[in-house]
Design a protein around this motif. Sequence first.
Motif, mmCIF file in Angstrom:
data_model
loop_
_atom_site.group_PDB
_atom_site.id
_atom_site.type_symbol
_atom_site.label_atom_id
_atom_site.label_comp_id
_atom_site.label_asym_id
_atom_site.label_seq_id
_atom_site.Cartn_x
_atom_site.Cartn_y
_atom_site.Cartn_z
ATOM 1 N N ASN A 96 0.846 -1.191 0.000
ATOM 2 C CA ASN A 96 0.000 0.000 0.000
ATOM 3 C C ASN A 96 0.879 1.238 0.000
ATOM 4 O OD1 ASN A 96 -2.007 1.872 0.220
ATOM 5 N ND2 ASN A 96 -2.844 1.122 2.157
ATOM 6 N N ARG A 97 0.828 1.978 -1.103
ATOM 7 C CA ARG A 97 1.646 3.181 -1.266
ATOM 8 C C ARG A 97 3.136 2.889 -1.043
ATOM 9 N NH1 ARG A 97 -1.628 7.587 -1.715
ATOM 10 N NH2 ARG A 97 -3.789 7.325 -1.002
ATOM 11 N N GLY A 98 3.580 1.806 -1.606
ATOM 12 C CA GLY A 98 4.991 1.444 -1.553
ATOM 13 C C GLY A 98 5.423 0.728 -0.286
ATOM 14 N N LYS A 99 4.516 0.531 0.664
ATOM 15 C CA LYS A 99 4.830 -0.126 1.934
ATOM 16 C C LYS A 99 4.195 -1.511 1.995
ATOM 17 C CE LYS A 99 6.906 3.482 3.896
ATOM 18 N NZ LYS A 99 8.318 3.462 4.343
ATOM 19 N N ASP A 129 9.768 -0.476 -6.964
ATOM 20 C CA ASP A 129 9.029 0.187 -8.040
ATOM 21 C C ASP A 129 7.513 0.047 -7.891
ATOM 22 O OD1 ASP A 129 11.486 0.758 -9.100
ATOM 23 O OD2 ASP A 129 11.457 -0.885 -10.565
ATOM 24 N N GLU A 131 3.833 0.577 -6.307
ATOM 25 C CA GLU A 131 2.998 1.475 -5.508
ATOM 26 C C GLU A 131 1.914 0.686 -4.776
ATOM 27 O OE1 GLU A 131 1.872 5.345 -4.104
ATOM 28 O OE2 GLU A 131 3.646 4.574 -5.135
ATOM 29 N N PHE A 132 1.228 -0.207 -5.521
ATOM 30 C CA PHE A 132 0.202 -1.058 -4.920
ATOM 31 C C PHE A 132 0.346 -2.475 -5.454
ATOM 32 C CE2 PHE A 132 -1.784 3.154 -4.808
ATOM 33 C CZ PHE A 132 -2.217 3.216 -3.490
ATOM 34 N N LYS A 146 4.847 2.394 -9.548
ATOM 35 C CA LYS A 146 4.849 3.822 -9.251
ATOM 36 C C LYS A 146 4.795 4.601 -10.560
ATOM 37 C CE LYS A 146 7.317 3.360 -4.883
ATOM 38 N NZ LYS A 146 8.541 3.662 -4.102
ATOM 39 N N ALA A 147 4.255 5.826 -10.500
ATOM 40 C CA ALA A 147 4.013 6.614 -11.706
ATOM 41 C C ALA A 147 5.272 6.779 -12.546
ATOM 42 C CB ALA A 147 3.449 7.980 -11.326
ATOM 43 N N LYS A 149 7.692 4.807 -12.784
ATOM 44 C CA LYS A 149 8.223 3.516 -13.223
ATOM 45 C C LYS A 149 7.303 2.782 -14.193
ATOM 46 C CE LYS A 149 12.005 3.562 -10.768
ATOM 47 N NZ LYS A 149 13.343 3.501 -11.399
ATOM 48 N N ARG A 150 6.162 3.373 -14.476
ATOM 49 C CA ARG A 150 5.223 2.708 -15.368
ATOM 50 C C ARG A 150 5.696 2.802 -16.817
ATOM 51 N NH1 ARG A 150 0.192 7.058 -15.806
ATOM 52 N NH2 ARG A 150 1.348 8.592 -17.033
#
Length: 234
Positions: A96-99, A129, A131-132, A146-147, A149-150
């Motif tokens: 969740n949000r990189g975590k 890389d 995000e979710f 992540k934006a 890295k897309r």
Amino acid sequence: MLIVVVRTLILYIVVIIALRLMGKREIGQLQPFELVVILMISELAAVPSENVGVPLLSGIIPILVLLSASQSLAYISLKSERARDIICGRPSILINRGKISEKELSRNCYNISDLLEELRLNNVPNIADVEFAILENNGQISVFPKAQKRSTIPEDFGIKPPYEGLPLTIIMDGKLKKNYLEQSKKDLDWLKSELEKQQISQIEDVLIASLDSSGKLYVQAKATKKSNSKHSVR
């Protein structure tokens, strides 16, 4: 022996019909209750097919009961969101949000190695890389990078590519698909002319011929025409 063959074929047909009625989803996309139904149907069908002493209806009736139960649960889950959560469960957010959510990993009996493996299968080798990452009800993981890295898409550069429709397979294994030829708004004379350009005289010599929406015809000859095995013509 003939009785065993007939009983097995009858049960086979019943099982195929039952699975077709359940829908076209693959095994990996089934909900838990649907997978249980399939496993039970296979077991129920095996007993009367192996033992001629067991009445055929003893296998068919339970299969129909399971099918009815499965369809009922599917209908209930379709109409009620609360019932759907109870029957199918809810997706779990593992990242969740990189975590990474250790709580969700533990609740779903998922370890870090499993998570990393699924990320690699989704072409995301670096967990930094992500995000979710969402564990869906069918066991598959949806990964959202992540934006930054897309993968880039034409819209990112303000480019509007032309429309691309589905290609039409006009010839398959030497057999002409007349309905697709008509749909492409081409005629048989045009097709033969295009094949002759590739030194292919007969439709029977073509393994596959596919026409895309831009008018590009892809042709691959059969092995007997190996010297002209692959061509693309316009």
